[in-house]
Design an enzyme around this catalytic site. Structure first.
Site, PDB file in Angstrom:
ATOM      1  N   TYR A 168     -11.437  11.700   1.143  1.00 52.48           N
ATOM      2  CA  TYR A 168     -11.728  10.299   1.482  1.00 52.48           C
ATOM      3  C   TYR A 168     -10.450   9.582   1.920  1.00 52.48           C
ATOM      4  CZ  TYR A 168     -12.691   5.359   1.081  1.00 52.48           C
ATOM      5  OH  TYR A 168     -12.780   4.016   1.360  1.00 52.48           O
ATOM      6  N   ARG A 212      -4.292  -0.146  -7.521  1.00 50.37           N
ATOM      7  CA  ARG A 212      -4.030  -1.579  -7.719  1.00 50.37           C
ATOM      8  C   ARG A 212      -5.296  -2.408  -7.634  1.00 50.37           C
ATOM      9  NH1 ARG A 212      -1.427  -3.919  -2.660  1.00 50.37           N
ATOM     10  NH2 ARG A 212      -3.643  -3.764  -2.117  1.00 50.37           N
ATOM     11  N   ARG A 225     -17.599  -1.032  -5.376  1.00 52.97           N
ATOM     12  CA  ARG A 225     -17.068   0.075  -4.574  1.00 52.97           C
ATOM     13  C   ARG A 225     -16.230   0.937  -5.513  1.00 52.97           C
ATOM     14  NH1 ARG A 225     -13.428  -2.831  -1.179  1.00 52.97           N
ATOM     15  NH2 ARG A 225     -13.271  -1.115   0.266  1.00 52.97           N
ATOM     16  N   PHE A 285       9.819   0.334  10.021  1.00 47.56           N
ATOM     17  CA  PHE A 285       8.368   0.110  10.027  1.00 47.56           C
ATOM     18  C   PHE A 285       7.668   1.043   9.033  1.00 47.56           C
ATOM     19  CE2 PHE A 285       4.259   1.564  11.695  1.00 47.56           C
ATOM     20  CZ  PHE A 285       3.563   0.364  11.740  1.00 47.56           C
TER      21      PHE A 285
END
Length: 413
Positions: A168, A212, A225, A285
């Site tokens: 997933y 989290r 969920r 980044f």
């Protein structure tokens, strides 16, 4: 900006916070004039201010491609996240989403707040997408297609095993890592990273977010969920939602620590990936979110508050990470420091203590063997006792003056 109380407790946060505030203002001023690009960058600021900041340093073509890639996947994620959409409606949209991005006339209303605006006006994203170079378009289409198919698969499938969990997370985040590696390569700035390392970059971030966001996800309306794998949580409770109840606090923390330990397995791959990057803007980044991830894991570990409310790094520390992450030495230093924080929180009686410590030792070893720890800025693990009363008064005055100046400039502009 961070709260005054937090700044007084951590005075070293003040300067990075001010720089972050100024950078945010400058980023907002640099929004392109064309309506479709203006929408995309404005929306990017609304759905992720930190992401909008870190992509500013990328070259124009790559920045535009990453911006559109992010918004397309956020739109796809909005469809997946909306639990009010019937499965027989949702699944075909997810599977066909990679084709919809070529169609300026397509839209599907779902989501809430800024995500609803994104979905209602997604024609702007499609218009911008069609202006990208062909190599960027192909990379975005490929990842969107694979991600949509993976999301559709898990609409009808529970996350039962750790293998399911990894699969997933691959679909919703590992593929983002693969896509970004393709975009970096297409820009001519980087070699093409391996799929395995790229996948780990995504999984480390996604697993951190899943840990989290336990309480937010389990309390989702109209339907919760559930992304924590049954193979892990069933060792501690009968139902995943039982972790949030006070009578299960001990088992909840043990389960949480098990989840954090699972996420740590990707840290070394992330360090290898980042060490191979050549372009400074691309490096920053990539590095900033990874440091934020291990910092968040350090905060969540052994912390019952994950099951009670929102747990996240203070804004001042986030500002420090953004300001000070410039070299691989900074990354090794941050990973080493946060691994030390995690190590200090491990309870020898925790069921997974041995495995957790083993993974932390491996991370620390990788950082030490880089030979760069002596060159790092150690801004995480140190005593910050705060200012005396005189300095507090000076700080309050400075903050007042600076905000007055910024406000005057804002009105003048």
């Amino acid at each position: 900006m961070g709260s005054l109380r937090s700044i007084l407790k951590h005075p070293d946060d003040f300067y990075p916070l001010m720089k972050l505030k100024m950078a945010a203002r400058n980023a907002e001023k640099q929004i392109p004039p064309e309506p479709h690009w203006a929408f995309c960058y404005t929306m990017l600021h609304k759905v992720s201010r930190s992401f909008a900041l870190v992509i500013q340093q990328l070259g124009t073509d790559l920045r535009n491609a990453v911006c559109i890639f992010y918004l397309v996947l956020r739109a796809l994620d909005t469809v997946e996240d909306d639990t009010s959409i019937a499965t027989d409606v949702k699944v075909p949209i997810l599977i066909a989403f990679h084709r919809h991005i070529y169609d300026r006339d397509w839209h599907f209303s779902c989501g809430t707040k800024e995500y609803k605006v994104l979905m209602d006006q997604i024609h702007h994203v499609s218009t911008a997408f069609l202006e990208l170079g062909k190599n960027y378009q192909e990379a975005i289409e490929d990842i969107t297609k694979r991600m949509g198919a993976g999301m559709a698969k898990f609409i009808c499938k529970e996350v039962e095993t750790i293998e399911d969990y990894d699969e997933y997370c691959h679909y919703v985040a590992g593929l983002v890592g693969l896509g970004l590696s393709k975009l970096f390569h297409a820009s001519g700035s980087e070699d093409l990273a391996s799929d395995s390392l790229s996948n780990s970059m995504g999984l480390f971030l996604q697993k951190t977010n899943i840990i989290r966001d336990y309480l937010e996800d389990i309390n989702e309306i109209p339907k919760s969920r559930m992304f924590w794998p049954r193979e892990i949580w069933s060792k501690y409770v009968n139902k995943l939602e039982d972790l949030k109840y006070e009578e299960n606090s001990v088992k909840a923390v043990q389960c949480l620590n098990d989840m954090v330990t699972n996420a740590l397995m990707h840290a070394e791959d992330c360090l290898i990936y980042m060490a191979a990057l050549k372009d400074l803007a691309i490096f920053r980044f990539c590095a900033i979110p990874q440091i934020m991830a291990i910092g968040t894991l350090a905060l969540c570990y052994n912390n019952i508050e994950v099951f009670r409310g929102v747990v996240k790094m203070r804004r001042g520390l986030t500002a420090k990470v953004i300001d000070r992450t410039k070299t691989m030495a900074d990354v090794y230093g941050a990973f080493f420091d946060f691994a030390c924080v995690l190590e200090s929180k491990v309870d020898k009686n925790d069921p997974n203590a041995t495995k957790t410590l083993s993974r932390l030792v491996a991370i620390q070893k990788t950082c030490r063997e880089s030979g760069l720890l002596s060159k790092r800025k150690s801004y995480i693990v140190k005593d910050e006792s705060g200012f005396g009363s005189t300095m507090i008064v000076i700080l309050v005055i400075l903050v007042s003056i600076i905000f007055a100046y910024l406000s005057a400039n804002h009105h003048n502009n």
